[in-house]
Design a protein around this motif. Sequence first.
Motif, PDB file in Angstrom:
ATOM      1  N   PRO B  20     -56.527  57.042 -49.683  1.00 40.40           N
ATOM      2  CA  PRO B  20     -56.283  58.450 -49.362  1.00 40.40           C
ATOM      3  C   PRO B  20     -54.955  58.644 -48.617  1.00 40.40           C
ATOM      4  N   SER B  22     -52.755  60.933 -45.897  1.00 41.44           N
ATOM      5  CA  SER B  22     -52.879  61.922 -44.827  1.00 41.44           C
ATOM      6  C   SER B  22     -51.799  62.987 -44.976  1.00 41.44           C
ATOM      7  N   LYS B  42     -50.411  72.336 -47.586  1.00 39.77           N
ATOM      8  CA  LYS B  42     -51.838  72.662 -47.559  1.00 39.77           C
ATOM      9  C   LYS B  42     -52.188  73.637 -48.700  1.00 39.77           C
ATOM     10  N   LEU B  45     -52.278  71.843 -51.912  1.00 36.95           N
ATOM     11  CA  LEU B  45     -53.519  71.071 -52.013  1.00 36.95           C
ATOM     12  C   LEU B  45     -54.678  71.977 -52.437  1.00 36.95           C
ATOM     13  N   GLN B  49     -56.965  71.727 -55.707  1.00 37.29           N
ATOM     14  CA  GLN B  49     -58.418  71.737 -55.609  1.00 37.29           C
ATOM     15  C   GLN B  49     -59.023  72.753 -56.579  1.00 37.29           C
ATOM     16  N   LYS B  60     -60.711  65.486 -52.741  1.00 30.47           N
ATOM     17  CA  LYS B  60     -61.626  65.462 -51.595  1.00 30.47           C
ATOM     18  C   LYS B  60     -60.878  65.015 -50.347  1.00 30.47           C
ATOM     19  N   GLU B  61     -61.161  65.669 -49.230  1.00 26.25           N
ATOM     20  CA  GLU B  61     -60.581  65.210 -47.975  1.00 26.25           C
ATOM     21  C   GLU B  61     -61.595  64.307 -47.289  1.00 26.25           C
ATOM     22  N   GLY B  65     -57.583  60.952 -45.227  1.00 22.78           N
ATOM     23  CA  GLY B  65     -56.720  61.863 -45.948  1.00 22.78           C
ATOM     24  C   GLY B  65     -57.342  62.370 -47.238  1.00 22.78           C
ATOM     25  N   TYR B  66     -56.453  62.734 -48.171  1.00 21.65           N
ATOM     26  CA  TYR B  66     -56.907  63.327 -49.439  1.00 21.65           C
ATOM     27  C   TYR B  66     -56.923  62.276 -50.539  1.00 21.65           C
ATOM     28  N   ARG B  67     -57.935  62.378 -51.415  1.00 23.62           N
ATOM     29  CA  ARG B  67     -57.959  61.500 -52.573  1.00 23.62           C
ATOM     30  C   ARG B  67     -58.625  62.225 -53.740  1.00 23.62           C
ATOM     31  N   ASP B 156     -64.103  57.039 -45.082  1.00 22.65           N
ATOM     32  CA  ASP B 156     -63.689  57.056 -46.487  1.00 22.65           C
ATOM     33  C   ASP B 156     -64.809  56.517 -47.374  1.00 22.65           C
ATOM     34  N   LYS B 161     -65.430  63.376 -44.069  1.00 20.76           N
ATOM     35  CA  LYS B 161     -64.137  63.784 -43.523  1.00 20.76           C
ATOM     36  C   LYS B 161     -64.072  63.431 -42.043  1.00 20.76           C
TER      37      LYS B 161
END
Lengths: 264, 230, 230
Positions: B20, B22, B42, B45, B49, B60-61, B65-67, B156, B161
């Motif tokens: 992920p 950040s 943001k 993102l 999404q 998904k956060e 971070g995001y993945r 993770d 989150k």
Amino acid sequence: MPFAIVQGTAVMVLPKDLYIPPDALEVFLAETFEGPLDLLLYLIRRQNLDILDLPIAEITRQYMEYVEVMMDLQLELAAEYLVMAAMLAEIKSRMLLPQPKRFDEEEGDPRAELVRRLQEYERYKQAAEDINTLPRVGRDVFPTDVARPDLKVVRLPPRVELDDMLTAFREVLQRAAMYEHHHIQTEPLSVRERMSIVLSTIKRDQFTDFSDLFNIEEGRSGVVVTLLALLELLKQSLIELIQTDAYGPIHVKVADTAEHGTAE
Amino acid sequence: MNTQELKHIIEAVLFAAESPLSMNQLTGLFQADNAPEPSTIKQALTMIQEDCADRSIELKEVGSGYRFQVKQDYAQWVAKLWEERPARYSRATLETLALIAYRQPITRGEIEDVRGVSVSSQIIKSLIERDWIKVVGHRDVPGKPALYATTREFLDYFNLKSLDELPSLAELRDIDAINAELELVMPEDRQPADVEADDQTGIAGEDSFATDSPELTATEEIDEPLSAEN
Amino acid sequence: MNTQELKHIIEAVLFAAESPLSMNQLTGLFQADNAPEPSTIKQALTMIQEDCADRSIELKEVGSGYRFQVKQDYAQWVAKLWEERPARYSRATLETLALIAYRQPITRGEIEDVRGVSVSSQIIKSLIERDWIKVVGHRDVPGKPALYATTREFLDYFNLKSLDELPSLAELRDIDAINAELELVMPEDRQPADVEADDQTGIAGEDSFATDSPELTATEEIDEPLSAEN
């Protein structure tokens, strides 16, 4: 087939003279216990007892039965089981004693500590089961795995703050101050800078006109800085000044003795 | 750079990343003097999404971070390709992990106090090797026992989150309070010692919830819980 | 199963797979008696390919099957994830740079005289590679050592118009004097060790965009400077 599995140990043969309480086998076959609290919780839940109103005598009796079976089976019984047995026995005896009203406030319910520990353990036992059901990478969650394009990876130089360099310099100065003969002279920086510029400008095998080194637009102070720089370079034998005739043009070149001029 | 282009870049990088990313890492992709505002990132993102609504993957956060990941509706299809069965964890391991997750920072001795049995070094070692827990300090008592806390990798792995998203702990009921009701004794009869102990447990549980990043605060807290308890 | 659903399943599986998937593997996902025709799967793959037109990834057929891949257009952005930034310059490098700035033109031997320790060729080399210093001549002494001076790039990096804008030696000494006074007033506040630690943390904070956890970078900092240079 093992006869039972207790605390991860397979029991293949039953001791001959063993008395096994009716439900004990079922328990051993059903699960292993994570310690005395876990065993007590099992006994309580199996009989739908209210944890806050434990029939301590009955629970103690059942607990002891299981502990004895474990000992008879010559399982390596964790010391914690015996400590708990002693604790149960003590609570039981205190429950039997008549309690004068005035001691009530100090001692409270003899079961309170045990009940607190049972509840405390149970909530984390539950939490462990909850965690086990969370979505998990490789089981329920699959992050994408996408091929990368061809990459040219760059190695970046470190970042530096001016303050870092000044701090380093101050420390050198402090250290250098310890050696008297290494006194750092204090020419103005503009002269130092100009020395570098002059050195970069003039050539080794070609004369540069002295006056070309001065920029009138810089005004008087600029001219003075250049002159000081030239004098300092001359003092350090880094340049040569040549004047063929009196009042004739002055030429500057890199000192003959210095091999190889600029790197540029 | 327009929003569409920014969206594409972020999408590309998230797809290519091995773990992920950040917000810091996403911002760090751009030259400092030309970096889009975090709010713009943001926004991109959020657009990504939304694009996923009609697809089999989602953005998904999680803790670090995001993945991108496959939506759980399709997990069963993906699992068919996976040769390896997911690992099972023993109850001892899960209970130890639960105590560290909910009560961090916590020492091995404190875990043993709650579980009523000793915790093998092997369990702690394997949790550390999995990068699910780490030592964040030492309690200032004789022997200086290590204090354990969960990591971002733990979040993770469990698709969380922050620790807030852990299932909430069961409530503790108070035996003396119940007895008081049953026996119609004055409420003042509650034992001060017991009340305090119960309260503390409650606080400890909720406190660790409240912190998003246990790693950062844990070091500061090292001395606090101890003095509160002893 | 309709085509839309089939498309989603294939998309999900391709996204999660670690290596390309062949037609056989894709067909093998489904029950033998209920498997879609290869032509239907092929059709779904074409639809997925078309969906990618306006995205930063593409579905590629390679030797062993199909896989998602980030488009080459975004390679430069993806590469940034793998960029390595050495933690920081060592004190020796910073001192060398400072001496060249303040005492230019200066030889390596002269720098060594002031610093009291030798200056590795690696330090000089790294500063030349960075375009911060250059050789502007050679001193007329045995060995004809090179004379180093700072460059325009050096000034640009530190946002200086000319070297004049650096604090003078006198000013630097004043700062020392002020620090010394502070030490007399509040000795516990300005331990030399603290000062150094503060500096390091400051640098670490800015360099470590890739790492979220300050603890981790702090430990790396301690070992890194040497390896960064060698």
